[in-house]
Design an enzyme around this catalytic site. Structure first.
Site, PDB file in Angstrom:
ATOM      1  N   SER A   1       0.840  -1.191   0.000  1.00  0.00           N
ATOM      2  CA  SER A   1       0.000   0.000   0.000  1.00  0.00           C
ATOM      3  C   SER A   1       0.882   1.249   0.000  1.00  0.00           C
ATOM      4  O   SER A   1       1.650   1.469  -0.921  1.00  0.00           O
ATOM      5  CB  SER A   1      -0.948  -0.034   1.201  1.00  0.00           C
ATOM      6  OG  SER A   1      -1.990   0.905   1.031  1.00  0.00           O
TER       7      SER A   1
ATOM      8  N   LYS B   1     -19.733  17.946   3.428  1.00  0.00           N
ATOM      9  CA  LYS B   1     -18.794  18.181   4.526  1.00  0.00           C
ATOM     10  C   LYS B   1     -18.642  16.927   5.375  1.00  0.00           C
ATOM     11  O   LYS B   1     -17.564  16.619   5.863  1.00  0.00           O
ATOM     12  CB  LYS B   1     -19.283  19.357   5.388  1.00  0.00           C
ATOM     13  CG  LYS B   1     -18.372  19.694   6.562  1.00  0.00           C
ATOM     14  CD  LYS B   1     -16.993  20.082   6.081  1.00  0.00           C
ATOM     15  CE  LYS B   1     -16.083  20.424   7.247  1.00  0.00           C
ATOM     16  NZ  LYS B   1     -14.713  20.717   6.796  1.00  0.00           N
TER      17      LYS B   1
END
Length: 346
Positions: free
Chosen positions: A174, A226
């Site tokens: 990763s 948001k």
């Protein structure tokens, strides 16, 4: 006897209070002081290797052979010094090659980037085009922005036209592989784990538990996205879709970065989140060679100066006193218990 026991307990409590006060004062004082600069540790690995070899020779070989080896070594050293002096006079760039060795042991926040950035700055101040930087990298990945910064620090080496080699002995997955792919050359041990070019995120949600307990949670935002998913409030299908889309966008960014660094990869086949061991990673072009970092460094001892660089950040006063406080408290407690048990005849 009972008086001695009570008195010892009183002294222990008094000492504890004094240590707590000293600790708090140190925390306040350290907050007002400027942070102290760290120190750079430079170790020539060739010398460590030669010292171990000499010790084994001394234990295993007879005196005549040892004398002959020592004689040949002195001859070689004199010859090397003469060659280096001549080369330096003719052209500074023709002096002996150097391998600068750095270590990166990554956690989920890539915290080691704080010391690696200092090490890279130091190396780039003296490195030449014929030198090489070797990073022994171990990381299973972590936060996107943290490993993005770590990768950018390694790119500084490439931008300076200094060859960069990444050695992976255990894992570079990763975010760890995002760092590794920046290198000119990736070397991995046979059973090192590489790949995991994917993105993952999970958020626990306890809304139903709170709802059963008649607890309301209000979340107010300005901006449609948001907050997409939350831990406490009720999540919506729209929020879930936006969250998934954000993951896909991040994955796309990851894929573009890796394919830009290693165009020989078939990124659509590789970027599935899967991992491969070293030998399999070589077949899939995730790495360039299968070898341990030790074997790689030893193979350069004869031709290059192999130098390990480590930046050490000094511990703050609060951290040092904190460790000293608990250590002293433990020591006094054990000592007091020993005296009490001895007095009472346990």
């Amino acid at each position: 006897m009972e008086f001695l026991t009570d008195y010892a307990g009183f002294l222990l409590r008094l000492l504890s209070v004094a240590l707590v006060i000293a600790f708090l004062l140190a925390v306040i004082a350290s907050g007002k002081r400027k942070s102290q600069p760290g120190s750079l540790s430079v170790t020539k690995l060739n010398e460590t290797y030669e010292a171990m070899k000499a010790e084994l020779d001394h234990q295993l070989l007879d005196k005549k052979v040892l004398k002959q080896i020592e004689k040949e070594k002195k001859k070689q050293q004199k010859l090397e010094k003469k060659t280096q002096k001549k080369a330096y006079k003719v052209n500074e760039e023709s002096t002996k090659k150097r391998l600068y060795v750095l270590d990166f042991d990554g956690d989920i926040k890539a915290s080691a980037v704080e010391t690696m950035r200092e090490e890279i700055t130091a190396v780039l101040s003296v490195a030449r085009s014929q030198d090489e930087v070797v990073v022994r990298l171990e990381s299973g990945g972590g936060m996107v922005h943290s490993y993005g910064l770590a990768s950018s620090q390694l790119q500084r080496i490439r931008e300076a036209n200094i060859p960069l080699t990444i050695c992976v002995d255990k894992v570079a997955a990763s975010g760890g592989y995002m760092m590794a792919c920046v290198a000119n050359k990736i070397i991995a041990a046979p059973f090192a784990i590489l790949g995991s070019i994917g993105v993952v995120a999970q958020i626990p949600n306890v809304h139903r538990l709170l709802d059963k307990s008649l607890i309301d949670v209000e979340l107010h935002t300005a901006g449609r996205y948001k907050r997409t998913l939350t831990m406490l409030g009720e999540n919506t299908d729209e929020g879930r879709e936006k969250f998934k889309q954000d993951l896909e966008d991040t994955h796309g960014l990851f894929k573009r970065f890796v394919s830009g660094q290693r165009p020989q990869l078939n990124i659509e086949e590789i970027a599935t989140g899967d991992t491969w061991y070293g030998s399999e990673a070589l077949e899939n072009k995730l790495v360039d060679e299968v070898m341990t970092s030790d074997a790689y460094l030893v193979s350069h001892y004869a031709e290059a100066d192999v130098i390990h660089i480590a930046y050490k950040q000094p511990k703050g006063m609060a951290e040092r006193l904190g460790l000293s406080f608990f250590s002293a408290l433990e020591h006094k407690a054990v000592s007091w218990i020993g005296k009490v048990t001895q007095t009472r005849g346990y």
